[in-house]
Motif scaffolding. Structure first.
Motif: not given
Length: 442
Positions: A92, A129, A140, A142
């Motif tokens: 990420w 995120w 996560w 999103q």
């Protein structure tokens, strides 16, 4: 070297100044609104995202292990908001890339805890995120990153464009309102210059300064009208008072003087005085003109017929028969008469003693330029601009000059009354040229 300047009318000068002022105000307000909008929008975005994270966390915490897996699978298939497990190998990128995103991330960590992860892409999938944990399991959340961005440049450009358009329209309207009294004053002054002394301005306008200016202008116009009326009465009296004794002198000369030479000289002196009076009357004549199409060739032939002595002057016209200009026929005849007389006196050739005068023309757009040229010695260049000054003679050594020094001044004044202009210049091969610029007749 003189610096070139851009000539602007008063309207455009006022418009540009107002447009700059208002445009600067719009720019300042845009910067202020951006600053005021930045903080609330960042906090609101962070609170909305934190709310979604807390809702997702609460829903997952209430579900048992089996149902939690099904719930995560169901949330992972949503379009706008998705919840997926976070794997140890996930790659990420941090969300903080500018001032706005740093402010959002800081607000999220303050709400969710310092261990919250905020990313702008996970495994090369872009978006907003947020990483959180429940009972040791990492997830996560999103969401679409459009919900976490400030107003786009296109939105700002649209609003700025609307504001600038309104600024331009407002500047035009304000400049027109400001300049309307000045435009009326300028128009009335031009009418006064053209001889219309009946022009008046509104003395009841709301603006006090404009009202005072209009009152002063109207007083000036009334005084000019009175002076013009007094001048007309004075000219009529001068003409009567001077010509009556001149007529008696002529009669007494014819009856009392026996010497023919003395009689002829006295008659010439009387004629000269009479001609000088005519010049004064022509120069001081009121400025009323009747503009209509005039056949230039016929008028030149008529005025040239008055100069019959070929030993003194010969006039050659090269003007087309069908050429017409917009002028006052009497004034234009007086113009040519004075130019021919000036050439007869001062434009004689040094070899023949005869003034060879040529009249030509040229068409330049809506204008006609008539040129009257002699073959005399010309005038010193530094004195050309003084030839139209009343009582000025180009050659101060001409003590025998019999004119009043008003011929070219009369020509210049008559051309102005007809909306034209006079330009004097020396010819390259000798002689004086008078360029008469008049409008073409339809």
């Amino acid at each position: 070297m003189a610096r070139k300047t851009i000539a602007l009318s008063l309207f455009w000068r006022t418009f540009c100044l107002l447009a700059l002022l208002l445009a600067g105000g719009v720019f300042a307000w845009v910067q202020t609104l951006r600053a005021l909008e930045f903080e609330p929008r960042a906090v609101e975005s962070a609170q909305q995202i934190a709310g979604l994270v807390n809702l997702s966390r609460a829903a997952l915490q209430q579900a048992d292990g089996i149902n939690r897996v099904a719930l995560v699978k169901s949330l992972g298939q949503q379009g706008a908001v998705r919840v997926t497990p976070r794997e140890p190998g996930d790659r990420w990128e941090g969300f903080e890339v500018d001032r706005f995103t740093r402010r959002v991330a800081r607000e999220l960590r303050a709400t969710l805890g310092e261990d919250a992860i905020v990313a702008r892409s996970v495994n090369a999938t872009s978006g907003m995120w947020v990483g959180f944990s429940i009972d040791g399991d990492a997830y996560w959340l999103q969401i679409d990153d459009n919900h976490t961005s400030p107003l786009t440049r296109s939105t700002w450009f649209v609003w700025i464009g609307i504001a600038l358009l309104a600024t331009l329209l407002g500047s035009v309207a304000i400049a027109r309102l400001i300049n309307r009294p000045l435009k009326q004053l300028s128009f009335a002054a031009s009418r006064i210059r053209e001889g219309d002394l009946d022009s008046r301005l509104d003395e009841n306008t709301l603006t006090s300064e404009i009202r005072e200016v209009n009152r002063g202008f109207n007083r000036m116009a009334r005084e000019l009208a009175r002076v013009e009326e007094d001048r007309a009465v004075m000219l009529a009296g001068i003409s009567h008072d001077l010509r009556t004794p001149l007529a008696r002198l002529r009669l007494e000369t014819e009856m009392s003087v026996s010497d023919d030479e003395a009689k002829r000289n006295m008659a010439l002196d009387i004629d000269q005085l009479d001609a000088i009076i005519d010049k004064f009357m022509d120069y001081a004549r009121p400025g009323d003109t009747e503009m209509r199409p005039v056949h230039v060739s016929q008028l030149i032939d008529r005025e040239a017929a008055g100069f019959r002595d070929p030993a003194q002057i010969r006039i050659h016209s090269r003007v087309a028969i069908d050429l017409k200009v917009l002028a006052d026929e009497t004034e234009l005849g007086r113009v040519f008469s004075n130019l021919f007389e000036n050439a007869r006196r001062y434009g004689r050739g040094t070899d023949t003693g005869v003034a060879e005068v040529t009249v030509s023309y040229a068409r330049t757009g809506p204008w006609v330029v008539l040129t009257v040229r002699d073959n005399g010695p010309g005038v010193p260049p530094e004195k050309l601009s003084q030839l139209t000054t009343p009582f000025f003679r180009g050659d101060t050594a001409r003590t025998a000059a019999t004119g009043a020094g008003l011929g070219l001044a009369i020509v210049d004044k008559a051309m102005q009354r007809m909306g034209g202009s006079l330009e004097l210049a020396n010819a390259a091969d000798g002689g004086l040229m008078a360029h008469l610029r008049l409008r073409r007749a339809p």
